[in-house]
Design a protein around this motif. Structure first.
Motif, PDB file in Angstrom:
ATOM      1  N   ASP A 133       0.732  -1.282   0.007  1.00  0.00           N
ATOM      2  CA  ASP A 133      -0.133   0.055  -0.016  1.00  0.00           C
ATOM      3  C   ASP A 133       0.805   1.170   0.105  1.00  0.00           C
ATOM      4  OD1 ASP A 133      -2.420   1.430   0.012  1.00  0.00           O
ATOM      5  OD2 ASP A 133      -3.203   0.735   1.701  1.00  0.00           O
ATOM      6  N   LEU A 134       0.178   2.399  -0.693  1.00  0.00           N
ATOM      7  CA  LEU A 134       1.099   3.557  -0.647  1.00  0.00           C
ATOM      8  C   LEU A 134       0.493   4.885  -0.284  1.00  0.00           C
ATOM      9  CD1 LEU A 134       1.657   4.324  -4.399  1.00  0.00           C
ATOM     10  CD2 LEU A 134       0.027   2.511  -3.760  1.00  0.00           C
ATOM     11  N   TRP A 135       1.486   5.907  -0.349  1.00  0.00           N
ATOM     12  CA  TRP A 135       0.702   7.398  -0.088  1.00  0.00           C
ATOM     13  C   TRP A 135       1.818   8.282  -0.591  1.00  0.00           C
ATOM     14  CZ3 TRP A 135       2.756  11.541   2.878  1.00  0.00           C
ATOM     15  CH2 TRP A 135       1.901  12.660   2.718  1.00  0.00           C
ATOM     16  N   ILE A 136       1.347   9.170  -1.347  1.00  0.00           N
ATOM     17  CA  ILE A 136       2.297  10.065  -2.181  1.00  0.00           C
ATOM     18  C   ILE A 136       2.070  11.702  -1.584  1.00  0.00           C
ATOM     19  CG2 ILE A 136       2.894  11.321  -4.495  1.00  0.00           C
ATOM     20  CD1 ILE A 136       1.474   8.715  -5.523  1.00  0.00           C
ATOM     21  N   ASP A 137       3.139  11.995  -1.242  1.00  0.00           N
ATOM     22  CA  ASP A 137       3.174  13.405  -0.444  1.00  0.00           C
ATOM     23  C   ASP A 137       3.021  14.401  -1.579  1.00  0.00           C
ATOM     24  OD1 ASP A 137       5.854  13.922  -1.592  1.00  0.00           O
ATOM     25  OD2 ASP A 137       6.804  13.511   0.341  1.00  0.00           O
ATOM     26  N   GLU A 138       2.960  15.806  -1.115  1.00  0.00           N
ATOM     27  CA  GLU A 138       2.932  16.786  -2.123  1.00  0.00           C
ATOM     28  C   GLU A 138       3.883  17.352  -3.033  1.00  0.00           C
ATOM     29  OE1 GLU A 138       3.850  20.020   1.648  1.00  0.00           O
ATOM     30  OE2 GLU A 138       2.139  20.170   0.639  1.00  0.00           O
ATOM     31  N   LYS A 139       5.124  16.461  -2.657  1.00  0.00           N
ATOM     32  CA  LYS A 139       6.275  16.983  -3.634  1.00  0.00           C
ATOM     33  C   LYS A 139       6.328  15.872  -4.662  1.00  0.00           C
ATOM     34  CE  LYS A 139       8.774  18.642   0.794  1.00  0.00           C
ATOM     35  NZ  LYS A 139      10.145  18.097   1.310  1.00  0.00           N
ATOM     36  N   GLY A 140       5.683  14.933  -4.375  1.00  0.00           N
ATOM     37  CA  GLY A 140       5.761  13.475  -5.420  1.00  0.00           C
ATOM     38  C   GLY A 140       6.479  12.424  -4.768  1.00  0.00           C
ATOM     39  N   GLY A 141       7.059  12.774  -3.589  1.00  0.00           N
ATOM     40  CA  GLY A 141       7.606  11.459  -2.906  1.00  0.00           C
ATOM     41  C   GLY A 141       6.614  10.314  -2.561  1.00  0.00           C
ATOM     42  N   ILE A 142       7.085   9.159  -2.587  1.00  0.00           N
ATOM     43  CA  ILE A 142       6.147   7.904  -2.392  1.00  0.00           C
ATOM     44  C   ILE A 142       6.755   7.190  -1.152  1.00  0.00           C
ATOM     45  CG2 ILE A 142       5.053   5.727  -3.285  1.00  0.00           C
ATOM     46  CD1 ILE A 142       6.108   7.014  -6.171  1.00  0.00           C
ATOM     47  N   TYR A 143       5.672   6.943  -0.036  1.00  0.00           N
ATOM     48  CA  TYR A 143       5.653   5.905   1.073  1.00  0.00           C
ATOM     49  C   TYR A 143       5.185   4.939   0.661  1.00  0.00           C
ATOM     50  CZ  TYR A 143       7.385  10.312   3.593  1.00  0.00           C
ATOM     51  OH  TYR A 143       8.198  11.530   4.145  1.00  0.00           O
ATOM     52  N   PHE A 144       5.477   3.839   0.811  1.00  0.00           N
ATOM     53  CA  PHE A 144       4.826   2.436   0.587  1.00  0.00           C
ATOM     54  C   PHE A 144       5.245   1.467   1.941  1.00  0.00           C
ATOM     55  CE2 PHE A 144       8.528   1.818  -2.177  1.00  0.00           C
ATOM     56  CZ  PHE A 144       8.913   0.366  -1.825  1.00  0.00           C
ATOM     57  N   THR A 145       4.456   0.668   1.931  1.00  0.00           N
ATOM     58  CA  THR A 145       4.813  -0.563   3.225  1.00  0.00           C
ATOM     59  C   THR A 145       5.053  -1.883   2.184  1.00  0.00           C
ATOM     60  OG1 THR A 145       2.308  -1.075   3.009  1.00  0.00           O
ATOM     61  CG2 THR A 145       3.105   0.225   4.663  1.00  0.00           C
ATOM     62  N   ASP A 146       5.947  -2.495   2.937  1.00  0.00           N
ATOM     63  CA  ASP A 146       6.443  -3.699   2.090  1.00  0.00           C
ATOM     64  C   ASP A 146       6.441  -5.176   3.029  1.00  0.00           C
ATOM     65  OD1 ASP A 146       7.964  -4.911  -0.016  1.00  0.00           O
ATOM     66  OD2 ASP A 146       9.611  -4.765   1.214  1.00  0.00           O
ATOM     67  N   PRO A 147       5.354  -5.233   3.282  1.00  0.00           N
ATOM     68  CA  PRO A 147       5.107  -6.603   4.262  1.00  0.00           C
ATOM     69  C   PRO A 147       5.353  -7.774   3.448  1.00  0.00           C
ATOM     70  CG  PRO A 147       2.922  -5.785   3.503  1.00  0.00           C
ATOM     71  CD  PRO A 147       3.869  -4.790   2.978  1.00  0.00           C
ATOM     72  N   TYR A 148       5.537  -9.075   4.311  1.00  0.00           N
ATOM     73  CA  TYR A 148       5.791 -10.338   3.207  1.00  0.00           C
ATOM     74  C   TYR A 148       4.601 -11.112   3.704  1.00  0.00           C
ATOM     75  CZ  TYR A 148       7.858 -14.208   1.391  1.00  0.00           C
ATOM     76  OH  TYR A 148       8.267 -15.348   0.352  1.00  0.00           O
ATOM     77  N   TYR A 149       3.548 -11.553   2.459  1.00  0.00           N
ATOM     78  CA  TYR A 149       2.731 -12.151   2.458  1.00  0.00           C
ATOM     79  C   TYR A 149       2.885 -13.285   1.056  1.00  0.00           C
ATOM     80  CZ  TYR A 149      -0.165  -8.998   5.203  1.00  0.00           C
ATOM     81  OH  TYR A 149      -0.540  -8.134   5.949  1.00  0.00           O
TER      82      TYR A 149
END
Length: 302
Positions: A133-149
């Protein structure tokens, strides 16, 4: 996805109660509104995200599809097949779709013409666990989660990486920065529109945290927000946080529960605001997409 669903159901043994929404405090829900089934018949719906027009895109990962709900025609169609087993979706600031595509452990950009560009696929030469899953900040930077399934379509049976992290991809960068590496199994993620706070659900530890976002994209001031994990999440214009699992549970900015929206499904995976003026809550749960008219609004395209 079935492996993920079984794990989540094991972690969270919820008994579901289906009751009329008007029987609860409905200050955030439009008067007289009830949960509406938009469409069903899929294997497992996930990743809802609205574009600037209010159209909602969501995924059916077992069938490797991205679907599109058209707000003007009130209809759902297949936007794309063969989407890298896309899971979480989010539109960037140019209204281009970004997807967590875990078939090849990638984060990708998908244009309206369905051209795919790989943004990142490894961390320090090792395959990612499976961007979720992810979220993008106002600068265009991307945060995302990286779980193992563990996925049935993978050849591997164990992760290359030792930890399940939250990463930040700075605008224009090709290398990832781990910004949270002490979580059990991060999953849902969303940031505030002012770019100051990031919420991350550690579904493996049944907790959701808030972080302060620094100018360089790093995180600090990790604070327990609620003793509840989440698969997906969103925010409204009042600052309320929506968590998923047993239906949708809504918390105010103090971490106080103000609402529970029951969904007649064994698992509610994700949630977003969309439609005209972002005044409709869209919910993915098991094989279906639901909608609910709201008094509050989303914050993505304001």
């Amino acid at each position: 996805m079935k492996a993920k669903m079984n794990l989540l159901l094991l972690i969270n043994s919820f008994s579901l109660m289906v009751s009329p929404l008007f029987a609860q405090d409905s200050s955030i829900i439009a008067e007289g509104a009830e949960l509406q089934l938009v469409v069903d018949g899929y294997d497992f719906t996930e990743g809802p995200s609205a574009d600037k027009n209010g159209d909602v895109f969501f995924t059916d990962q077992p069938n490797d599809q991205i679907l599109k709900y058209d707000v003007e025609t009130n209809s759902v169609s297949v936007f794309m097949e063969g989407a890298g087993r896309a899971n979480g979706l989010y539109f960037d600031n140019e209204n281009t779709l970004i997807a967590c595509a875990d078939e090849e452990f990638q984060l990708v950009r998908i244009t309206s013409d369905k051209d795919i560009k790989v943004l990142v696929e490894d961390f320090e030469g090792k395959d990612l666990n499976g961007p979720n899953d992810l979220w993008i900040d106002e600068k265009g930077g991307i945060y995302f989660t990286d779980p193992y399934y563990q996925r049935p379509y993978w050849d591997r049976s164990s992760p290359d990486l030792e930890s399940q992290n939250v990463y930040y991809l700075a605008p224009g960068a090709k290398s990832l920065i781990p910004v949270a590496d002490d979580l059990v199994q991060p999953n849902g993620i969303i940031g505030t529109p002012d770019g100051k706070t990031l919420y991350v659900a550690d579904i493996g530890d049944k907790k959701t945290y808030s972080y302060s976002i620094s100018e360089d994209g790093s995180l600090s001031n990790k604070t327990l927000f609620v003793e509840m994990g989440s698969d997906g999440m969103t925010l409204d214009n009042k600052g309320n946080l929506y968590l998923t699992g047993d239906g949708v549970t809504v918390f105010n900015q103090k971490g106080e529960q103000i609402k529970h929206i029951p969904v007649d499904a064994n698992w509610t995976a994700n949630v977003t605001f969309g439609g005209k003026n972002e005044q409709t809550l869209f919910i993915t749960a098991m094989d279906a997409l639901y909608s609910l008219d709201m008094n509050v609004e989303g914050v993505r395209w304001k």
